[in-house]
Design an enzyme around this catalytic site. Structure first.
Site, PDB file in Angstrom:
ATOM      1  N   ASN A   1      -1.199  -7.520  -4.087  1.00  0.00           N
ATOM      2  CA  ASN A   1      -1.653  -6.564  -5.083  1.00  0.00           C
ATOM      3  C   ASN A   1      -0.491  -5.775  -5.681  1.00  0.00           C
ATOM      4  OD1 ASN A   1      -2.092  -5.510  -2.130  1.00  0.00           O
ATOM      5  ND2 ASN A   1      -1.508  -3.727  -3.342  1.00  0.00           N
TER       6      ASN A   1
ATOM      7  N   GLU B   1       0.838  -1.204   0.000  1.00  0.00           N
ATOM      8  CA  GLU B   1       0.000   0.000   0.000  1.00  0.00           C
ATOM      9  C   GLU B   1       0.873   1.256   0.000  1.00  0.00           C
ATOM     10  OE1 GLU B   1      -2.266  -2.453  -0.567  1.00  0.00           O
ATOM     11  OE2 GLU B   1      -1.623  -2.971   1.448  1.00  0.00           O
TER      12      GLU B   1
ATOM     13  N   ASP C   1      -6.473  -3.766  -5.644  1.00  0.00           N
ATOM     14  CA  ASP C   1      -5.920  -4.319  -4.401  1.00  0.00           C
ATOM     15  C   ASP C   1      -6.405  -5.752  -4.178  1.00  0.00           C
ATOM     16  OD1 ASP C   1      -4.610  -4.598  -1.976  1.00  0.00           O
ATOM     17  OD2 ASP C   1      -6.146  -3.541  -0.818  1.00  0.00           O
TER      18      ASP C   1
END
Ligand code: CA
Length: 709
Positions: A285, A208, A330
């Site tokens: 992801n 992230e 994601d």
């Protein structure tokens, strides 16, 4: 009926092993003997000894099935608490406890490791790796840890700040420590290590914020690095680390993904087939999320969101299956992997079962990596189906969020997240902690890489919260052969616990609304439940001591949805406070019940209501960009970290000192001076104050409505 035979023979073997082991009334073994017996042979045969739980998923196949049946559908109503142990933590607990020789090994928040006497819950030792609290900023999804690995007298744990530790199982003293990541990058470790043939396998997370994923294998004895497999290419102008990566390079087109990291982190699942000598890992992801930012020329972006089959001795890639080519939502493939042998089309197939975030249930031939079937197990809007011939998803039209925001199911929280599923060879069903949460995606048109904070290439400000009722969960019993649901227990909220299936025709699961529940594995009928003090995310395990079957589960609210879910989470009346709970038939210990978190401040204690609407709106946008992942959408707290609407006058007075000055860094609230200006903080503060007034207005309206009735 064919499936019954191997299970029955396993069970006989189990009884035989137990007969040679611990006897009734025997004392807890001396700590120095503890866990020494866990070696390669015992790990390979873990399924034959149901009295222990010596590796993360119970066995290398990670089925999370206990062959014990002393606790069964007929008597589970007599289940009660045997003992509890307070972990002393207030953040999420996600660990699978390991149990051997009368000792429980588990981890808590901030990667703390503890060993407990399995009979009494007494603490034998506790090791705090002293993770610097500013590391919390790097953790997308709470400062959690999913457990340890045991091998030849040592306990292995990955720490949030990227270290791998070997501890002495008897004393908890550190034997060796290695840094497995570059500390200057936002890597974290939350997953449990596994040990295969003397190698400790450990991945990492951080996609992230922006990292490049890999899996490392360390020598269990010395801690020296044996191999490392990177899951995504680095700078394409440079030579890649493996032939597999050279093959991956052409699937990335344009962009400068390697500067952000590319993603593909191996942050949770692994399984091992000793007969095929294949290690299976799931990759995460893309980093950034948005594929048009990451790889503007298109391409599948190997090996994101994939199952990889590796040789455990060398780290060589044998096959891969990519579940979400060119992931842009994601959609990790890091969810729990289960290995099973299923009768499909008249023959027994060695398969890998997977229910990743993207909402499809995959049955994959684990020898070849070929897709056998994939069907939707949850509401899915991003793809119509998975083509069985090509193995590729058929993306739905209109899910490209390049031009306008799009609502997509599943969301980044997943149709199924890290909470492990289980598989019962008796019923042939997979028990999935499923969920249905939509999310809006919008392209961040002005994306620029900001090291040290979130870099998704998407704009969260289109999400204004998760109103009550929009997000739900269920316990789903899935038939992997017929690829359809057998039964489903609906929950009002998502983010429920991992599951355990047992030979007693039972499935156990903790819930986000603070219950621990037993269902009949064949029918889904609820057979027993008890209220617990704090929500359960972690999966239970079962074992046997002195001829008695036990169940142990960690209870502790937290993780991604608990922190950010806003109103959907607040409706659960959540409580913080970690516990290890152990149950047995006839148990009558008292369940610890933590108090509710502090509620709203009186109106008189609030700073004046902000008058500048533009300032509040700017504050909301900044809050959504910088604060929601810990403090919740619309500033509604999830019961884990402070609900900022309930901030005390002292917090309001020192708001800037906390946010920019790092006044609460030691409590895990880092300084945002790198990312926010004093004007930004003023706007965020105005938004937070406005939200406190909003809550008072809502409470007054509800009171008025109640009076009218
Ligand atoms: Ca992710």
């Amino acid at each position: 009926m064919k499936r019954r035979l191997p299970i029955a023979s396993l069970f006989l073997l189990a009884v035989a092993c137990h007969g040679l082991g611990m006897h009734r009334g025997e004392e807890t073994p001396a700590p120095r003997d503890v866990a020494r017996s866990v070696d390669d042979a015992r790990l390979r045969a873990a399924g034959a000894d149901p009295t222990t739980w010596i590796t993360h998923g119970g066995t290398y196949a990670e089925q999370r099935f206990s062959p014990l049946d002393q606790i069964n559908a007929g008597n589970v109503s007599q289940l009660g608490l045997a003992w509890s142990y307070a972990t002393g933590t207030a953040r999420g607990l996600e660990a699978t406890p390991l149990v051997v020789d009368g000792v429980i090994y588990a981890t808590g928040s901030w990667s703390v490791v503890f060993a407990l006497d399995a009979r009494t819950g007494n603490e034998l030792w506790r090791y705090d790796p002293e993770v610097p609290r500013e590391t919390g900023r790097k953790a997308c999804c709470d400062v959690v840890n999913r457990g340890v690995a045991l091998y030849e007298g040592r306990v292995y744990v990955g720490t949030l700040d990227g270290r791998l530790l070997a501890l002495d199982a008897a004393s908890g003293k550190k034997v060796w420590e290695v840094q497995t990541t570059d500390p200057s990058r936002p890597y974290t470790i939350t997953g449990a290590p596994r040990v295969v043939k003397g190698k400790v396998l450990i991945g990492n997370g951080g996609a992230e914020l922006g990292v490049r994923g890999y899996l490392s294998a360390y020598d269990a004895k010395t801690g020296s690095l044996i191999w490392r497999f990177y899951t995504v290419p680095g700078d394409p102008s440079q030579p890649q680390e493996s032939p597999a990566l050279e093959r991956a390079v052409p699937t990335w087109k344009g962009g400068e993904w390697w500067k952000v990291g590319g993603g593909g982190t191996v942050w949770d699942s692994m399984a091992y087939d000793p007969d095929l000598d294949l290690l299976y890992v799931g990759t995460g992801n893309g980093s950034p999320w948005s594929r048009v930012v990451r790889s503007p020329g298109g391409g599948d972006n190997l090996y994101l969101s994939s199952i990889l089959a590796l040789r455990p001795d060398s780290g060589d890639l044998v096959w891969y299956y990519q579940e979400t080519p060119g992931d842009t939502w994601d959609f990790t493939a890091t969810q729990h992997i289960v290995l099973a042998d299923l009768a499909i089309g008249g023959q027994t197939r060695k398969v890998l079962l997977h229910a990743p975030k993207n909402g499809f249930f995959y049955v994959i031939d684990r020898e070849s990596g070929k897709l056998l079937s994939a069907e939707k197990f949850a509401p899915v809007t991003w793809a119509r189906r998975v083509d069985r011939k090509t193995g590729r998803p058929v993306e739905a039209p209109g899910v490209d969020y390049r031009k306008r925001p799009v609502v997509v199911k599943p969301s980044p929280y997943g149709a199924h997240n890290w909470q492990p599923m289980s598989y019962s060879p008796q019923t042939g069903l997979v028990y999935i902690p499923a969920q249905d949460i939509p999310s809006a995606f919008a392209l961040d048109k002005h994306f620029r890489y900001r090291p040290g904070t979130w870099n998704t290439g998407t704009d969260f400000s289109v999400i204004h919260g998760f109103p009550r009722g929009i997000a739900t969960g269920s316990l789903l019993a899935w038939d992997p052969v017929k690829q359809r649901a057998r039964w489903r227990v609906p929950y009002t909220a998502p983010w429920n616990g991992g599951t355990l299936a047992t030979a007693g025709n039972l499935v156990f699961q903790g819930t986000s609304d603070r219950r621990f529940v037993a269902y009949a594995a064949d029918s889904g009928k609820k057979l027993w439940q008890t209220p617990v003090g704090t929500a359960i995310l972690a999966p239970p395990v079962s074992y046997e001591l002195d001829g008695q079957q036990y169940l142990t589960v960690l209870a502790g609210w937290g993780g991604a949805f608990a922190l950010s879910g806003g109103d959907a989470v607040a409706a659960l009346d959540p409580r913080a406070g970690g516990q290890v709970l152990t149950f047995k038939l006839g148990g009558n210990a008292e369940m610890p019940m933590p108090p509710p978190p502090p509620g709203p401040q009186p109106l008189a204690a609030l700073p004046p209501a902000p008058k500048d609407r533009k300032l509040v709106a700017r504050g909301e946008a900044l809050f959504t960009q910088n604060c929601v992942v810990c403090h919740g959408y619309a500033a509604v707290g999830g019961g884990v970290l402070p609900d900022l609407r309930h901030a005390t006058p002292e917090v309001h007075q020192s708001f800037e000192a906390i946010v920019l000055g790092g006044a609460r860094q030691s409590q895990g609230m880092p300084s945002f001076a790198q990312f926010l200006t004093p004007e930004d903080v003023e706007a965020i503060h105005a938004f937070v104050i406005q939200r406190a007034y909003d809550e008072h207005a809502a409470m007054a309206a509800a009171e008025k409505k109640a009076k009218r009735r």
